[in-house]
Design an enzyme around this catalytic site. Sequence first.
Site, PDB file in Angstrom:
ATOM      1  CE  LYS A  99     -97.057 -23.012 -28.873  1.00 21.64           C
ATOM      2  NZ  LYS A  99     -96.773 -23.489 -27.592  1.00 21.64           N
ATOM      3  CE  LYS A 146    -116.801 -23.168 -46.338  1.00 24.54           C
ATOM      4  NZ  LYS A 146    -116.228 -22.432 -47.089  1.00 24.54           N
ATOM      5  CD  GLU A 168    -107.904 -20.870 -42.323  1.00 28.94           C
ATOM      6  OE1 GLU A 168    -108.526 -20.272 -42.343  1.00 28.94           O
ATOM      7  OE2 GLU A 168    -106.977 -21.466 -43.083  1.00 28.94           O
TER       8      GLU A 168
HETATM    9  P1  0O2 Z   1    -106.162 -21.242 -50.223  1.00 25.26           P
HETATM   10  O1  0O2 Z   1    -105.634 -21.018 -51.275  1.00 25.26           O
HETATM   11  O2  0O2 Z   1    -106.434 -22.522 -49.596  1.00 25.26           O
HETATM   12  O3  0O2 Z   1    -105.461 -20.280 -49.061  1.00 25.26           O
HETATM   13  P2  0O2 Z   1    -112.419 -15.906 -44.442  1.00 25.26           P
HETATM   14  O4  0O2 Z   1    -110.799 -16.282 -44.172  1.00 25.26           O
HETATM   15  O5  0O2 Z   1    -113.005 -16.374 -42.955  1.00 25.26           O
HETATM   16  O6  0O2 Z   1    -112.395 -14.854 -44.719  1.00 25.26           O
HETATM   17  P3  0O2 Z   1    -113.703 -18.218 -45.535  1.00 25.26           P
HETATM   18  O7  0O2 Z   1    -113.484 -18.609 -47.032  1.00 25.26           O
HETATM   19  O8  0O2 Z   1    -115.087 -17.905 -45.083  1.00 25.26           O
HETATM   20  O9  0O2 Z   1    -112.793 -16.867 -45.670  1.00 25.26           O
HETATM   21  O10 0O2 Z   1    -113.157 -19.120 -44.650  1.00 25.26           O
HETATM   22  P4  0O2 Z   1    -113.059 -20.570 -44.634  1.00 25.26           P
HETATM   23  O11 0O2 Z   1    -114.305 -21.198 -44.558  1.00 25.26           O
HETATM   24  O12 0O2 Z   1    -112.336 -20.785 -43.117  1.00 25.26           O
HETATM   25  O13 0O2 Z   1    -112.081 -20.943 -45.575  1.00 25.26           O
HETATM   26  C1  0O2 Z   1    -110.576 -20.702 -45.553  1.00 25.26           C
HETATM   27  C2  0O2 Z   1    -109.897 -21.745 -46.255  1.00 25.26           C
HETATM   28  O14 0O2 Z   1    -110.436 -23.193 -45.929  1.00 25.26           O
HETATM   29  C3  0O2 Z   1    -109.631 -21.454 -47.912  1.00 25.26           C
HETATM   30  O15 0O2 Z   1    -108.477 -20.864 -48.062  1.00 25.26           O
HETATM   31  C4  0O2 Z   1    -109.326 -23.111 -48.116  1.00 25.26           C
HETATM   32  O16 0O2 Z   1    -108.046 -23.359 -47.840  1.00 25.26           O
HETATM   33  C5  0O2 Z   1    -110.235 -23.884 -47.202  1.00 25.26           C
HETATM   34  N1  0O2 Z   1    -111.774 -24.061 -47.777  1.00 25.26           N
HETATM   35  C6  0O2 Z   1    -112.702 -23.505 -47.404  1.00 25.26           C
HETATM   36  N2  0O2 Z   1    -113.902 -24.005 -48.085  1.00 25.26           N
HETATM   37  C7  0O2 Z   1    -113.467 -24.880 -48.855  1.00 25.26           C
HETATM   38  C8  0O2 Z   1    -114.020 -25.701 -50.003  1.00 25.26           C
HETATM   39  O17 0O2 Z   1    -115.221 -25.382 -50.199  1.00 25.26           O
HETATM   40  N3  0O2 Z   1    -113.246 -26.310 -50.509  1.00 25.26           N
HETATM   41  C9  0O2 Z   1    -111.914 -26.481 -50.514  1.00 25.26           C
HETATM   42  N4  0O2 Z   1    -111.147 -27.369 -51.443  1.00 25.26           N
HETATM   43  N5  0O2 Z   1    -111.112 -25.483 -49.607  1.00 25.26           N
HETATM   44  C10 0O2 Z   1    -111.976 -24.943 -48.807  1.00 25.26           C
HETATM   45  P5  0O2 Z   1    -108.701 -19.820 -49.355  1.00 25.26           P
HETATM   46  O18 0O2 Z   1    -108.250 -18.666 -49.112  1.00 25.26           O
HETATM   47  O19 0O2 Z   1    -110.169 -20.112 -50.131  1.00 25.26           O
HETATM   48  O20 0O2 Z   1    -107.607 -20.713 -50.208  1.00 25.26           O
END
Ligand code: 0O2
Length: 222
Positions: free
Chosen positions: A44, A136, A163
Amino acid sequence: MPTEYNIAELVQKLGNNKEIFESAKEFQDMMMRYECAAMEIETKIKILNEEFSLRTQRNPIESIKSRIKSPASIYEKMSRKGYDMTIEAMEQHLSDIAGVRVICSFPEDIYAVARLITEQDDIIILEIKDYIAKPKENGYRSLHLIVAVPIFLANEKRNMKVEIQFRTIAMDFWASLEHKVKYKKNVENPEEIARELKECADIITSVDYRMQEIEHKTSVIE
Ligand code: 0O2
């Protein structure tokens, strides 16, 4: 994109136990559904990019990548959050088993593409996390959309969660480095590194918007 999951290998490791085999099969089916959903979203967005580039003579999207969360990360997140290790609980509680990352040229492209995708009538918006409007504390910026997209299988239609992370090239550069640093052990002066990263995030934001301004000025001349 192949999943990192190999049912034959797993069954071999766990022994030929019928119950385990059934769960592994269910898990593999779930992963296949998420892979299809990520492919749907990727297609898409690629179509939108094509159309956009015809109208505006430029591509708003630099690259698109999708990934399926590894079984180990799914297991880790489910245990950390204290959920049951069932397929139903995984589908209910995890929003990022299928993830699509869209890297855009300019901040305004992020919102333009996000609007176009969410306006499609088969997409349901489940959640919007705008870490660009509200970064953040560490400086992380991205627009996250959790959407449901239908996939059509041989005998059924399923709505699957995906996502979608939208970032500029600069935001992605920052997030990759910050992600690497986060998992590095024995970092000297972690507070100093965090402060520097936050400073870089602010500089990057300013550069993103200045570059966008330059693009506006030059596109008037064209
Ligand atoms: P990966 O390895 O990328 O998959 P939730 O899913 O809502 O329970 P969360 O952490 O509150 O958990 O969700 P959020 O804030 O939407 O973050 C989801 C993903 O966004 C993360 O996946 C990261 O890919 C990215 N992300 C969020 N915050 C940060 C940050 O501070 N730094 C970086 N580099 N990436 C971030 P994962 O599962 O943590 O990791």
